[in-house]
Scaffold this active site. Structure first.
Site, PDB file in Angstrom:
ATOM      1  N   LEU A 209      31.324 -57.931 -20.721  1.00 34.12           N
ATOM      2  CA  LEU A 209      30.528 -56.908 -20.015  1.00 34.12           C
ATOM      3  C   LEU A 209      31.471 -56.021 -19.185  1.00 34.12           C
ATOM      4  O   LEU A 209      31.324 -55.899 -17.979  1.00 34.12           O
ATOM      5  CB  LEU A 209      29.457 -57.571 -19.131  1.00 34.12           C
ATOM      6  CG  LEU A 209      28.298 -56.663 -18.758  1.00 34.12           C
ATOM      7  CD1 LEU A 209      27.398 -56.389 -19.951  1.00 34.12           C
ATOM      8  CD2 LEU A 209      27.471 -57.255 -17.615  1.00 34.12           C
ATOM      9  N   SER A 211      33.433 -52.022 -19.443  1.00 31.64           N
ATOM     10  CA  SER A 211      32.821 -50.693 -19.407  1.00 31.64           C
ATOM     11  C   SER A 211      31.978 -50.423 -20.664  1.00 31.64           C
ATOM     12  O   SER A 211      30.886 -49.861 -20.580  1.00 31.64           O
ATOM     13  CB  SER A 211      33.939 -49.696 -19.147  1.00 31.64           C
ATOM     14  OG  SER A 211      33.932 -48.673 -20.019  1.00 31.64           O
ATOM     15  N   VAL A 287      32.102 -54.300 -32.106  1.00 29.73           N
ATOM     16  CA  VAL A 287      32.790 -53.019 -31.871  1.00 29.73           C
ATOM     17  C   VAL A 287      34.068 -53.254 -31.054  1.00 29.73           C
ATOM     18  O   VAL A 287      34.610 -52.316 -30.475  1.00 29.73           O
ATOM     19  CB  VAL A 287      31.874 -51.998 -31.145  1.00 29.73           C
ATOM     20  CG1 VAL A 287      30.786 -51.487 -32.061  1.00 29.73           C
ATOM     21  CG2 VAL A 287      31.300 -52.588 -29.856  1.00 29.73           C
ATOM     22  N   GLY A 288      34.503 -54.530 -30.996  1.00 22.64           N
ATOM     23  CA  GLY A 288      35.707 -54.860 -30.204  1.00 22.64           C
ATOM     24  C   GLY A 288      36.941 -54.846 -31.093  1.00 22.64           C
ATOM     25  O   GLY A 288      37.528 -53.793 -31.346  1.00 22.64           O
ATOM     26  N   ARG A 289      37.299 -56.008 -31.590  1.00 25.14           N
ATOM     27  CA  ARG A 289      38.415 -56.150 -32.537  1.00 25.14           C
ATOM     28  C   ARG A 289      37.996 -57.169 -33.587  1.00 25.14           C
ATOM     29  O   ARG A 289      37.279 -58.125 -33.290  1.00 25.14           O
ATOM     30  CB  ARG A 289      39.669 -56.665 -31.828  1.00 25.14           C
ATOM     31  CG  ARG A 289      40.394 -55.635 -30.985  1.00 25.14           C
ATOM     32  CD  ARG A 289      41.163 -54.626 -31.840  1.00 25.14           C
ATOM     33  NE  ARG A 289      41.889 -53.675 -31.045  1.00 25.14           N
ATOM     34  CZ  ARG A 289      41.398 -52.509 -30.603  1.00 25.14           C
ATOM     35  NH1 ARG A 289      40.158 -52.150 -30.893  1.00 25.14           N
ATOM     36  NH2 ARG A 289      42.136 -51.694 -29.887  1.00 25.14           N
ATOM     37  N   GLU A 318      42.436 -54.757 -41.067  1.00 26.29           N
ATOM     38  CA  GLU A 318      42.095 -53.361 -41.393  1.00 26.29           C
ATOM     39  C   GLU A 318      43.245 -52.687 -42.132  1.00 26.29           C
ATOM     40  O   GLU A 318      44.399 -52.950 -41.801  1.00 26.29           O
ATOM     41  CB  GLU A 318      41.776 -52.590 -40.101  1.00 26.29           C
ATOM     42  CG  GLU A 318      40.515 -53.086 -39.456  1.00 26.29           C
ATOM     43  CD  GLU A 318      40.262 -52.470 -38.080  1.00 26.29           C
ATOM     44  OE1 GLU A 318      40.985 -51.523 -37.699  1.00 26.29           O
ATOM     45  OE2 GLU A 318      39.344 -52.940 -37.400  1.00 26.29           O
ATOM     46  N   HIS A 336      36.229 -48.513 -38.347  1.00 22.71           N
ATOM     47  CA  HIS A 336      36.829 -48.476 -37.002  1.00 22.71           C
ATOM     48  C   HIS A 336      36.751 -47.057 -36.418  1.00 22.71           C
ATOM     49  O   HIS A 336      37.767 -46.469 -36.055  1.00 22.71           O
ATOM     50  CB  HIS A 336      38.283 -48.966 -37.054  1.00 22.71           C
ATOM     51  CG  HIS A 336      38.809 -49.386 -35.703  1.00 22.71           C
ATOM     52  ND1 HIS A 336      39.749 -50.350 -35.520  1.00 22.71           N
ATOM     53  CD2 HIS A 336      38.514 -48.951 -34.444  1.00 22.71           C
ATOM     54  CE1 HIS A 336      40.036 -50.488 -34.239  1.00 22.71           C
ATOM     55  NE2 HIS A 336      39.293 -49.640 -33.559  1.00 22.71           N
ATOM     56  N   ALA A 338      34.013 -46.240 -34.124  1.00 22.65           N
ATOM     57  CA  ALA A 338      33.025 -46.200 -33.039  1.00 22.65           C
ATOM     58  C   ALA A 338      33.495 -45.349 -31.874  1.00 22.65           C
ATOM     59  O   ALA A 338      32.697 -44.740 -31.175  1.00 22.65           O
ATOM     60  CB  ALA A 338      32.719 -47.623 -32.560  1.00 22.65           C
TER      61      ALA A 338
HETATM   62  O1  LIG Z   1      40.088 -47.880 -27.990  1.00 19.27           O
HETATM   63  C1  LIG Z   1      40.280 -48.809 -28.776  1.00 19.27           C
HETATM   64  O2  LIG Z   1      40.635 -49.931 -28.403  1.00 19.27           O
HETATM   65  C2  LIG Z   1      40.122 -48.562 -30.200  1.00 19.27           C
HETATM   66  O3  LIG Z   1      39.772 -49.416 -30.936  1.00 19.27           O
HETATM   67  C3  LIG Z   1      40.470 -47.208 -30.684  1.00 19.27           C
HETATM   68  O4  LIG Z   1      40.974 -47.231 -31.945  1.00 19.27           O
END
Ligand SMILES: O=C(O)C(=O)CO
Length: 372
Positions: A209, A211, A287-289, A318, A336, A338
């Site tokens: 949690l 930003s 949407v992280g890694r 990736e 990737h 977002a």
């Molecule tokens: O801002 C990030 O960490 C991203 O994944 C951008 O590629």
């Protein structure tokens, strides 16, 4: 002079005098006329400068930073970009040849700043990444060398949060899959399209949690979702229920949204046990890694129907995406992206310029990463 024992001593006399005198004069001329300095200047590729250009600070861009024209213009008024255009030249060779005097570099996810790269940049004092994530930078090594690090801070947070919500609605309401149904002409043939599931009322567990996660929470609350979260520590000012354990969070959620940073503690934080706690109808949005999820296990659970669906913007390797996912209508995939909108790009560009200006005028970076 004969010694008391009558031993005679010979010495070099004046044979070195001329050479030593030459050397002394050489040193003097070098100091006064900066000859060694000029030599380093040329070897570092700083001469000749493009016609009419001023002596501006050199900034190494280590990945193909998508400069938009207005940024390029603004950037080149203040800095000179050193880019590796010939990608067939090994990076280390390029750095040794051209980047010995470089004090600042811009990098991004996918362009690792590891100890090997740092060893080839002896003058480096500032690393700026255009990503929010820092997993491609060896932070302890930067700390050890006194290199300051700046990142994209919160410039992408709203866009990433929008995208996460978009992926979730897409998975729940089967929008991409419905699009394929219509485009491939199946509507007249098959008639009915399977029902999707309502977003309002879903119990959403947010992993991380920060930003981005907070922006996701704000949006999903407005949709009538019930939010809870996991993060390193409970946040005293946050009203949502906190779970210190991701398995417990999953067991009490219909949806998991993954938006934490990747580090040694969070690698594969979403594993087999978390997925089985989430259950057959559970949806995962990442949407992280990619490496936050055990991807092999995720694929297995999706193929076997052990979880309900997934929306994935990031992957472990990736740009390679497990082929099994291509066949699944309850999975929505994105490359990737977002973070990227023209708006977030221009905010990022401003931030990069502001950080470079701060660095080259010996001020603290605007988006300094705490690295202690
Ligand atoms: O801002 C990030 O960490 C991203 O994944 C951008 O590629």
């Amino acid at each position: 002079m004969p010694s008391p024992r009558g031993i005679v001593v010979g010495y070099a006399g004046t044979v070195f005098s001329v050479d030593v005198a030459d050397f002394a004069v050489g040193l003097l001329i070098d100091v006064l006329r900066r000859i060694s300095f000029a030599h380093r200047f040329i070897r570092a590729g700083l001469w000749p400068l493009p016609l009419g250009s001023k002596q501006l600070p050199l900034v190494l861009t280590l990945f193909r930073f998508p400069f938009i024209p207005s940024f390029e213009e603004q950037f080149s008024e203040k800095f000179r970009a050193l880019k590796r255009t010939d990608l067939s030249e090994p990076l280390n060779q390029f750095l040794t040849k051209h980047a010995q005097s470089v004090r600042a570099l811009i990098c991004g996810a996918g362009a690792p700043v590891n100890i090997e790269t740092l060893n080839h940049l002896p003058s480096l004092s500032c690393v700026l990444t255009v990503s929010a994530g820092l997993d491609h930078i060896d932070l302890p090594e930067c700390r050890r060398r006194g290199i300051v690090v700046g990142n994209a801070s919160t410039v992408y947070s709203e866009d990433v949060a929008d995208f996460a919500v978009g992926l979730l609605i897409d998975v729940l309401r089967r929008i991409s899959s419905a699009d394929r149904f219509v485009r491939t002409g199946l509507w007249p043939l098959k008639g009915e399209y399977p029902l999707g599931s309502k977003l309002g009322g879903k119990r959403v567990g947010i992993v991380g949690l920060g930003s981005i996660g907070s922006e996701v929470a704000k949006r999903l609350e407005a949709f009538g979702c019930v939010i809870s979260y996991n993060s390193r520590k409970k946040k005293p000012s946050v009203p949502f229920p906190y779970y210190s354990n991701v398995i417990d969070l999953a067991a009490n959620s219909d949806v998991l949204i993954i938006s934490c940073e990747l580090n040694n503690e969070t690698f594969h934080i979403i594993n087999k046990d978390v997925m089985s706690a989430l259950g057959k109808k559970g949806v995962i949005i990442n949407v992280g890694r990619g490496a936050l999820i055990d991807e092999k296990e995720l694929v297995r659970c999706l193929v076997k129907g052990e979880i309900g669906g997934a929306g994935l913007d990031v992957f472990e390797n990736e740009p390679h995406v497990p082929k099994e996912l291509f066949e699944l209508d309850n999975v929505v995939l994105a490359p990737h992206k977002a973070v990227l909108t023209p708006e977030s790009f221009s905010a990022l560009h401003e931030l990069v310029i502001a950080n470079l200006e701060a660095f080259f005028s010996n001020k603290p970076l605007v988006s300094l990463v705490k690295n202690d």
